[in-house]
Design a protein around this motif. Structure first.
Motif, PDB file in Angstrom:
ATOM      1  N   TYR A  74      -3.257  -4.707  -2.964  1.00 59.03           N
ATOM      2  CA  TYR A  74      -2.019  -4.495  -2.208  1.00 59.03           C
ATOM      3  C   TYR A  74      -2.029  -5.331  -0.934  1.00 59.03           C
ATOM      4  O   TYR A  74      -3.031  -5.924  -0.551  1.00 59.03           O
ATOM      5  N   ASN A 102       0.359  -8.620   7.720  1.00 59.39           N
ATOM      6  CA  ASN A 102      -0.209  -7.673   6.778  1.00 59.39           C
ATOM      7  C   ASN A 102      -1.710  -7.856   6.627  1.00 59.39           C
ATOM      8  O   ASN A 102      -2.262  -8.924   6.873  1.00 59.39           O
ATOM      9  N   CYS A 127       0.846  -1.198   0.000  1.00 61.31           N
ATOM     10  CA  CYS A 127       0.000   0.000   0.000  1.00 61.31           C
ATOM     11  C   CYS A 127       0.882   1.249   0.000  1.00 61.31           C
ATOM     12  O   CYS A 127       2.012   1.230   0.513  1.00 61.31           O
ATOM     13  N   CYS A 171      -0.743  -4.538   3.147  1.00 65.17           N
ATOM     14  CA  CYS A 171      -0.447  -3.342   3.935  1.00 65.17           C
ATOM     15  C   CYS A 171      -0.072  -3.745   5.359  1.00 65.17           C
ATOM     16  O   CYS A 171      -0.877  -4.357   6.074  1.00 65.17           O
ATOM     17  N   GLY A 207      -3.339   4.009   2.611  1.00 64.42           N
ATOM     18  CA  GLY A 207      -2.592   3.074   3.443  1.00 64.42           C
ATOM     19  C   GLY A 207      -2.105   3.685   4.737  1.00 64.42           C
ATOM     20  O   GLY A 207      -1.345   3.041   5.471  1.00 64.42           O
ATOM     21  N   GLN A 264       2.365   2.395   3.258  1.00 65.69           N
ATOM     22  CA  GLN A 264       2.952   1.256   3.955  1.00 65.69           C
ATOM     23  C   GLN A 264       2.498   1.158   5.412  1.00 65.69           C
ATOM     24  O   GLN A 264       3.250   0.796   6.298  1.00 65.69           O
ATOM     25  N   GLY A 265       1.228   1.498   5.659  1.00 67.01           N
ATOM     26  CA  GLY A 265       0.678   1.364   6.998  1.00 67.01           C
ATOM     27  C   GLY A 265       1.236   2.345   8.012  1.00 67.01           C
ATOM     28  O   GLY A 265       1.213   2.073   9.221  1.00 67.01           O
TER      29      GLY A 265
END
Length: 459
Positions: free
Chosen positions: A395, A382, A87, A397, A436, A90-91
């Motif tokens: 994606y 994830n 994502c 994430c 994300g 990236q979180g």
């Protein structure tokens, strides 16, 4: 209700003893049902068939209630086709903006199964529905107009009593309905399905809405045997009349040979349009039936779909698809299948790179039935976002907080946010589906549903 913790088998059994016990409460005066409230009708599809699929001209993920569309998520693919993109943010955990708000009302509980509260609006406001009891929450009806829950049953000397459970319905128009869940005579039905159940049984009420009218209940019973065996009895309940709708399951020729879900997982699921049912076979595998025509659609053997520790089944809101996953500890035995209502299967683990190496859970469909999410529940892992229309992962994430012991994911009505909470900290997070990014919304809170129309403050 859906129950709901679906991770390592030892944790499942441990949590089940706490989280799946049926709770009911002291009788309270029930308000008259307002004549302005329209109770949805039970209407199975007249002509079974796949519901309309999302149009390829609307590929975006965030659909607003007004049917306008935001830009589609754009993720640059990696060089290897087997790998799933990450994502965009990236979180990353970001601070909550001062003017932050969310659409509708997000319902949550505190300290696992205690109380029932809401938060929502812009600026954010909070509401209290029940702050004094442990309650089992069935969540919002799919149309967001009703919130269902059951308060606790008083216990004497720490002994679980066979009480009279009740279900409470609250409407978006501030109407309250209270129904008694009649469990008289269900002991005999349970015995017909559980040859080894003996001793003192009790019923619990894990479950969730099937559609805007019916609720699927997993009535549980435990026997005082070595190992503390737990089994469940699948039932369909009409919360507006207080009646069981047994015709949906009684039409199954092998009803009493359906494998008991010993760890409290979902053992049988009816599609929202009331035309399909998917359930495990006695000898292993799965069975898909058309309940309106009393016909078998397709079966899978235990070699096709092994489920040594139970299975997870969840229909899409439009009844076009059902996701089926097992909890095999061996990598070779794990399955996550996307099954179409005619029986065609897409294996979501095959050719998907690292996702095939994790034990997944926490499945949740987007309101428009196009997207499916699930997470790695074995370790810090994830969230995976899958596009049913394109048959591709959008994606993966990484999520702040542990996904080990993840409860459930809940989409916002506009599909812009996903609410989740981790264990044991119980911090309620919101994932921005487009970017994300993750916002930590509340501490000590566990989401149980999200509605566009339900008021934050009730009554």
């Amino acid at each position: 209700m859906v129950t709901r913790l679906k991770w390592l088998i030892c944790l499942i059994i441990a949590v089940l003893a706490v989280g799946c016990n049926f709770h009911g409460g002291r009788p309270t005066r029930t308000q008259e049902v307002s004549p302005t409230v329209t109770i949805p009708q039970i209407r199975p599809s007249a002509t079974p068939g796949a519901p309309q699929q999302p149009s390829p001209t609307q590929p975006n993920i965030m659909a607003t209630p007004s049917s306008t569309y935001a830009p589609v998520i754009t993720v640059t693919p990696t060089s290897t086709a087997m790998e799933i993109p990450v994502c965009p943010a990236q979180g990353q955990l970001i601070s909550q903006p001062a003017d932050f708000g969310i659409p509708g009302a997000l319902a949550y509980q505190q300290s696992m199964y205690f109380g029932l509260f809401t938060i929502g609006g812009q600026p954010l406001q909070q509401g209290v529905i029940n702050a004094e009891q442990s309650v089992v929450v069935y969540g919002f009806s799919p149309d967001g107009r009703w919130l269902a829950y059951a308060p606790e049953i008083p216990r004497a000397e720490d002994k679980i009593e066979f009480g009279t459970p009740k279900m409470v319905l609250l409407s978006a128009t501030r109407t309250r309905i209270e129904q008694v869940i009649n469990v008289n005579g269900l002991e005999e039905e349970l015995q017909a399905r559980c040859c080894c159940c003996q001793g003192d049984e009790f019923f619990d009420s894990a479950g969730e809405w099937i559609n805007d009218r019916l609720i699927y209940l997993r009535l549980g019973a435990t026997a005082e045997l070595d190992g503390g065996m737990v089994s469940t009895l699948p039932k369909v309940f009409d919360p507006f009349t207080g009646n069981w709708q047994d015709q949906w399951f009684n039409s199954l020729p092998d009803l009493y040979t359906i494998t008991i879900a010993y760890v409290g997982l979902e053992s049988i699921k009816l599609s929202p349009d009331l035309t399909r049912v998917l359930y495990p076979a006695q000898s292993g595998g799965l069975i898909l039936r058309d309940v309106t025509q009393a016909e078998m659609i397709r079966t899978w053997s235990r070699l096709d779909f092994p489920a040594p520790w139970g299975e997870y089944i969840e229909w899409s809101p439009d009844s076009a698809y059902v996701v089926a996953a097992n909890f095999g500890m061996e990598l070779r035995d794990r399955r996550v299948w996307l099954i179409e209502r005619d029986g065609d299967v897409t294996d979501l683990l095959k050719g998907s790179g690292s996702v095939g190496e994790v034990l997944v859970g926490g499945f949740s469909w987007s309101p428009d039935s196009r997207y499916l999410i699930f997470a790695d529940e074995v370790a810090d892992g994830n969230l995976y976002l899958y596009d049913v229309l394109t048959r591709q992962y959008v994606y993966q994430c990484p999520l702040p907080g542990s996904t080990q012991g993840m409860l459930e994911f809940f989409w916002s009505p506009d599909q812009q946010w996903i609410a989740y909470s981790d264990l044991p900290d119980g911090s309620l997070h919101l994932l921005n589906v487009q970017t994300g990014e993750v916002i930590r919304l509340l501490d000590g809170a566990y989401p149980v549903g999200w509605s566009e129309t339900f008021p934050v403050e009730w009554p």
